[in-house]
Design an enzyme around this catalytic site. Sequence first.
Site, PDB file in Angstrom:
ATOM      1  N   ARG A 158     -20.930  -9.554  74.955  1.00 34.02           N
ATOM      2  CA  ARG A 158     -21.289  -8.746  76.115  1.00 34.02           C
ATOM      3  C   ARG A 158     -22.800  -8.776  76.330  1.00 34.02           C
ATOM      4  O   ARG A 158     -23.573  -9.050  75.414  1.00 34.02           O
ATOM      5  CB  ARG A 158     -20.838  -7.293  75.921  1.00 34.02           C
ATOM      6  N   LYS A 183     -19.085  -2.279  71.484  1.00 33.50           N
ATOM      7  CA  LYS A 183     -18.344  -1.260  72.228  1.00 33.50           C
ATOM      8  C   LYS A 183     -17.406  -0.508  71.288  1.00 33.50           C
ATOM      9  O   LYS A 183     -16.683  -1.115  70.500  1.00 33.50           O
ATOM     10  CB  LYS A 183     -17.548  -1.928  73.344  1.00 33.50           C
ATOM     11  N   HIS A 273     -21.171 -11.249  82.585  1.00 38.00           N
ATOM     12  CA  HIS A 273     -19.770 -11.054  82.229  1.00 38.00           C
ATOM     13  C   HIS A 273     -18.912 -12.238  82.676  1.00 38.00           C
ATOM     14  O   HIS A 273     -17.846 -12.488  82.096  1.00 38.00           O
ATOM     15  CB  HIS A 273     -19.245  -9.751  82.834  1.00 38.00           C
ATOM     16  N   ARG A 276     -18.557 -14.538  79.858  1.00 34.77           N
ATOM     17  CA  ARG A 276     -17.582 -14.018  78.887  1.00 34.77           C
ATOM     18  C   ARG A 276     -16.161 -14.363  79.338  1.00 34.77           C
ATOM     19  O   ARG A 276     -15.350 -14.856  78.546  1.00 34.77           O
ATOM     20  CB  ARG A 276     -17.770 -12.505  78.777  1.00 34.77           C
ATOM     21  N   HIS A 299     -11.926  -6.845  71.565  1.00 33.75           N
ATOM     22  CA  HIS A 299     -11.045  -5.896  72.249  1.00 33.75           C
ATOM     23  C   HIS A 299     -10.298  -5.050  71.230  1.00 33.75           C
ATOM     24  O   HIS A 299      -9.770  -5.574  70.250  1.00 33.75           O
ATOM     25  CB  HIS A 299     -10.029  -6.640  73.116  1.00 33.75           C
ATOM     26  N   TYR A 308      -5.940 -12.642  80.050  1.00 36.48           N
ATOM     27  CA  TYR A 308      -6.304 -14.056  80.003  1.00 36.48           C
ATOM     28  C   TYR A 308      -5.084 -14.968  79.909  1.00 36.48           C
ATOM     29  O   TYR A 308      -5.216 -16.182  79.960  1.00 36.48           O
ATOM     30  CB  TYR A 308      -7.255 -14.319  78.832  1.00 36.48           C
TER      31      TYR A 308
END
Length: 338
Positions: A158, A183, A273, A276, A299, A308
Amino acid sequence: MSPPSLSALMEAYFVDLRVVNWTEATLERRKNSLGRFVRWLTEREIHTLSEITPEILAAYQRSLLHIGNLRTRKPLQASTRASYVHAVSHWLQWACLGKHIPFNPAAGIELPKAEYRLPASFLSQSEVEHVINQPDVSTKIGIRDRSVLEILYSSAIRRSELLKLEIQDIDRARRLLHIRQGKGHKDRFVPIGVRALDWLTKYLQDVRPWLLSGGGCKRNWMHPRKFSVSLSEQETQVVILCHNGGAMHPVNLSAMVRQYVRQAGITKKGACHMFRHTAATLMMENGADLRSIQTLLGHASLNTTQIYAHVTLDRLRAVHDAMHPAKPDQANAPSRAD
């Protein structure tokens, strides 16, 4: 004794969230959400939590739909409206548990249904290579910018993670980047490719010391070596530096990446992003499994990574063409116009 003001209760709420270790980024988003709600209440002469009813909350939810973004007036996505309403609901729940109000008026509120959306714009392999080759690597700033693009593409980290990356987080021997407190307060390791690591190494050796000394500053003819930026010890360890030797601002990083995307003649929306999304998408096309992509991206839930899976449409199309009983008979198929 008069009840505490809305602003006082907001401050007490955020203190309690810090106690249980909520991230500053999440707190900032929550402040924005509650700030909008409190301003909306104030405009309607509502100054205490006890005046809030389910009917008032329903009216606020309708206002989110009809007013949209306060700056652009564009409609808010359902997920954005849900986050605004959830922030209010959580605040009222906290107030109820703390005996500031007798009941939670948001207890029965229904959030907008979540939408399933495919990832934002991503680049093809040829497009991303074209963008990466845009910086002028005959200049020091060009070498830095090329390194940034290579890292974003290779590691799929990120923007915030790249900007917090420190010298000690680079493991050259194992080709790994240590993402500290990403995150959700989570640490993880991500691999970085040989080409990206080579550019990063060149930047660290040839460019970063120059930036750290203030070599990239615009010089004043009256004071040719004036360099007034005072750097903290942590800032001096940050990998990616701006022109004056300090840590780069997120907005400036996005603007830089977006500039190279436009310079490459690509009109797709996105900046950091998008790299990414591109890395994850191209890896999926090349056969990577969802669990590996989930680990790479950091994630918490596989459901987030599931978006995805859209890249498997090529495989689905091939199976459909081969197996569907209604596949066209070439002898009876209508002729195609030239």
